[in-house]
Write an enzyme that holds these catalytic residues in place. Sequence first.
Site, mmCIF file in Angstrom:
data_model
loop_
_atom_site.group_PDB
_atom_site.id
_atom_site.type_symbol
_atom_site.label_atom_id
_atom_site.label_comp_id
_atom_site.label_asym_id
_atom_site.label_seq_id
_atom_site.Cartn_x
_atom_site.Cartn_y
_atom_site.Cartn_z
ATOM 1 N N SER A 143 -7.647 -8.429 -4.053
ATOM 2 C CA SER A 143 -7.054 -9.257 -5.186
ATOM 3 C C SER A 143 -8.462 -9.539 -5.774
ATOM 4 C CB SER A 143 -6.874 -10.577 -4.706
ATOM 5 O OG SER A 143 -6.918 -11.478 -5.717
ATOM 6 N N TYR A 156 -6.903 -18.358 0.739
ATOM 7 C CA TYR A 156 -6.624 -16.980 0.134
ATOM 8 C C TYR A 156 -8.002 -16.264 -0.414
ATOM 9 C CZ TYR A 156 -3.971 -13.949 -2.812
ATOM 10 O OH TYR A 156 -3.664 -12.771 -3.857
HETATM 11 P P1 NAD Z 1 5.467 -10.836 -2.841
HETATM 12 O O1 NAD Z 1 5.565 -12.289 -2.597
HETATM 13 O O2 NAD Z 1 6.245 -10.325 -3.822
HETATM 14 O O3 NAD Z 1 5.489 -9.911 -1.810
HETATM 15 C C1 NAD Z 1 4.759 -10.396 -0.574
HETATM 16 C C2 NAD Z 1 5.359 -9.194 0.533
HETATM 17 O O4 NAD Z 1 4.734 -9.845 1.879
HETATM 18 C C3 NAD Z 1 6.813 -9.577 0.766
HETATM 19 O O5 NAD Z 1 7.260 -8.308 0.889
HETATM 20 C C4 NAD Z 1 7.089 -10.475 1.909
HETATM 21 O O6 NAD Z 1 8.178 -10.446 2.569
HETATM 22 C C5 NAD Z 1 6.036 -10.042 2.700
HETATM 23 N N1 NAD Z 1 5.387 -10.917 3.906
HETATM 24 C C6 NAD Z 1 5.015 -12.432 3.495
HETATM 25 N N2 NAD Z 1 4.668 -12.819 4.677
HETATM 26 C C7 NAD Z 1 4.993 -11.618 5.635
HETATM 27 C C8 NAD Z 1 4.892 -11.809 7.083
HETATM 28 N N3 NAD Z 1 4.396 -12.975 7.848
HETATM 29 N N4 NAD Z 1 4.900 -10.448 7.785
HETATM 30 C C9 NAD Z 1 5.364 -9.528 7.017
HETATM 31 N N5 NAD Z 1 5.579 -9.452 5.717
HETATM 32 C C10 NAD Z 1 5.255 -10.521 4.893
HETATM 33 O O7 NAD Z 1 3.766 -10.946 -3.402
HETATM 34 P P2 NAD Z 1 3.091 -9.656 -4.103
HETATM 35 O O8 NAD Z 1 2.371 -10.384 -5.327
HETATM 36 O O9 NAD Z 1 3.542 -8.480 -4.140
HETATM 37 O O10 NAD Z 1 1.789 -9.677 -3.175
HETATM 38 C C11 NAD Z 1 1.533 -8.480 -2.527
HETATM 39 C C12 NAD Z 1 0.002 -8.464 -2.088
HETATM 40 O O11 NAD Z 1 -0.603 -8.269 -3.439
HETATM 41 C C13 NAD Z 1 -0.566 -9.687 -1.473
HETATM 42 O O12 NAD Z 1 -1.547 -9.184 -0.510
HETATM 43 C C14 NAD Z 1 -1.214 -10.469 -2.415
HETATM 44 O O13 NAD Z 1 -2.189 -11.379 -2.109
HETATM 45 C C15 NAD Z 1 -1.804 -9.372 -3.258
HETATM 46 N N6 NAD Z 1 -1.881 -9.880 -4.543
HETATM 47 C C16 NAD Z 1 -1.206 -10.294 -5.505
HETATM 48 C C17 NAD Z 1 -1.359 -10.580 -7.123
HETATM 49 C C18 NAD Z 1 -0.510 -11.067 -7.859
HETATM 50 O O14 NAD Z 1 -0.712 -11.647 -8.865
HETATM 51 N N7 NAD Z 1 0.853 -11.049 -7.442
HETATM 52 C C19 NAD Z 1 -2.714 -10.412 -7.311
HETATM 53 C C20 NAD Z 1 -3.856 -10.161 -6.367
HETATM 54 C C21 NAD Z 1 -3.507 -9.717 -5.194
#
Ligand code: NAD
Length: 261
Positions: A143, A156
């Site tokens: 991130s 986080y």
């Molecule tokens: P999201 O909530 O759409 O997806 C998260 C995924 O992780 C889902 O498939 C969920 O089922 C899975 N998950 C959660 N807990 C779990 C567990 N205990 N075991 C297995 N699977 C689990 O979120 P996203 O935004 O797509 O995030 C994905 C990654 O990207 C994360 O690591 C997040 O920190 C990172 N990220 C997101 C953003 C953003 O703005 N959305 C920005 C920077 C980084």
Amino acid sequence: MQLKNKTALITGSTSGIGLGIARAFAREGANIVLNGFGDAGEIESLRAGIEREFSVPVRYDGADMSRADAIETMMAKAFAEFGSVDVLVNNAGVQHVAPIEEFPLAKWDAVIAINLSAAFHTIRLALPQMKARKFGRIINVASAHALVASPFKSAYVAAKHGIAGLTKTVALEGAEHGVTANAICPGYVLTPLVEKQIPDTAKARGISEAAVVRDVLLAAQPTKQFVSVEQVAALALYLASDAAASTTGTMIPVDGGWTAH
Ligand code: NAD
């Protein structure tokens, strides 16, 4: 078909960024292991849909990334089914927004387990066979919060800075074995993870939800636009490719200029 005959395991790929990466890799011919939570029927239709659309085998594993034993079983099943995991994407993540002095202990433990320790477990289990095959791509979805902090996101930010350190260490250990490790550092992408934190951020800062989007989320990004899932997936695809063989140990922002501030 850059990833033909390769197997990619993407944690947290039932939604958001992970799903976008799984689709991009399937389009390039990879065998796919999906992972994540959600409604069983919806996940099965996602799985079958990717398999049909891109004519690649797609398996689903519901392992809980907060549990080392479940991760071990997931990796063993992937090796048994496909023979190897060539591209490992550590993407599963959760968020919790609260001031440090009110941060629930169970939330701290869960964020560190899912966003940081899970990657240690998948990597330690994937690395021996990657080294033996002299090829491996480890892509950690970190991130912008691996590079800079924001208030009220202590767990986080700590986990994501931890992933940066883990990525660099793995890059050094894999360097002579054809194994690269890199971290993608997205800014805000409008996925369920971000949608869910808007009400809590409004509460923590004492402002409206609309103000959170305008004055907190998009204010961080000079482009004033959300990053798209497809933009993050395109970088993941590059990092998985042969062309990226010399790119290792990096933290690459896809953040609309956020960390240029
Ligand atoms: P999201 O909530 O759409 O997806 C998260 C995924 O992780 C889902 O498939 C969920 O089922 C899975 N998950 C959660 N807990 C779990 C567990 N205990 N075991 C297995 N699977 C689990 O979120 P996203 O935004 O797509 O995030 C994905 C990654 O990207 C994360 O690591 C997040 O920190 C990172 N990220 C997101 C953003 C953003 O703005 N959305 C920005 C920077 C980084």
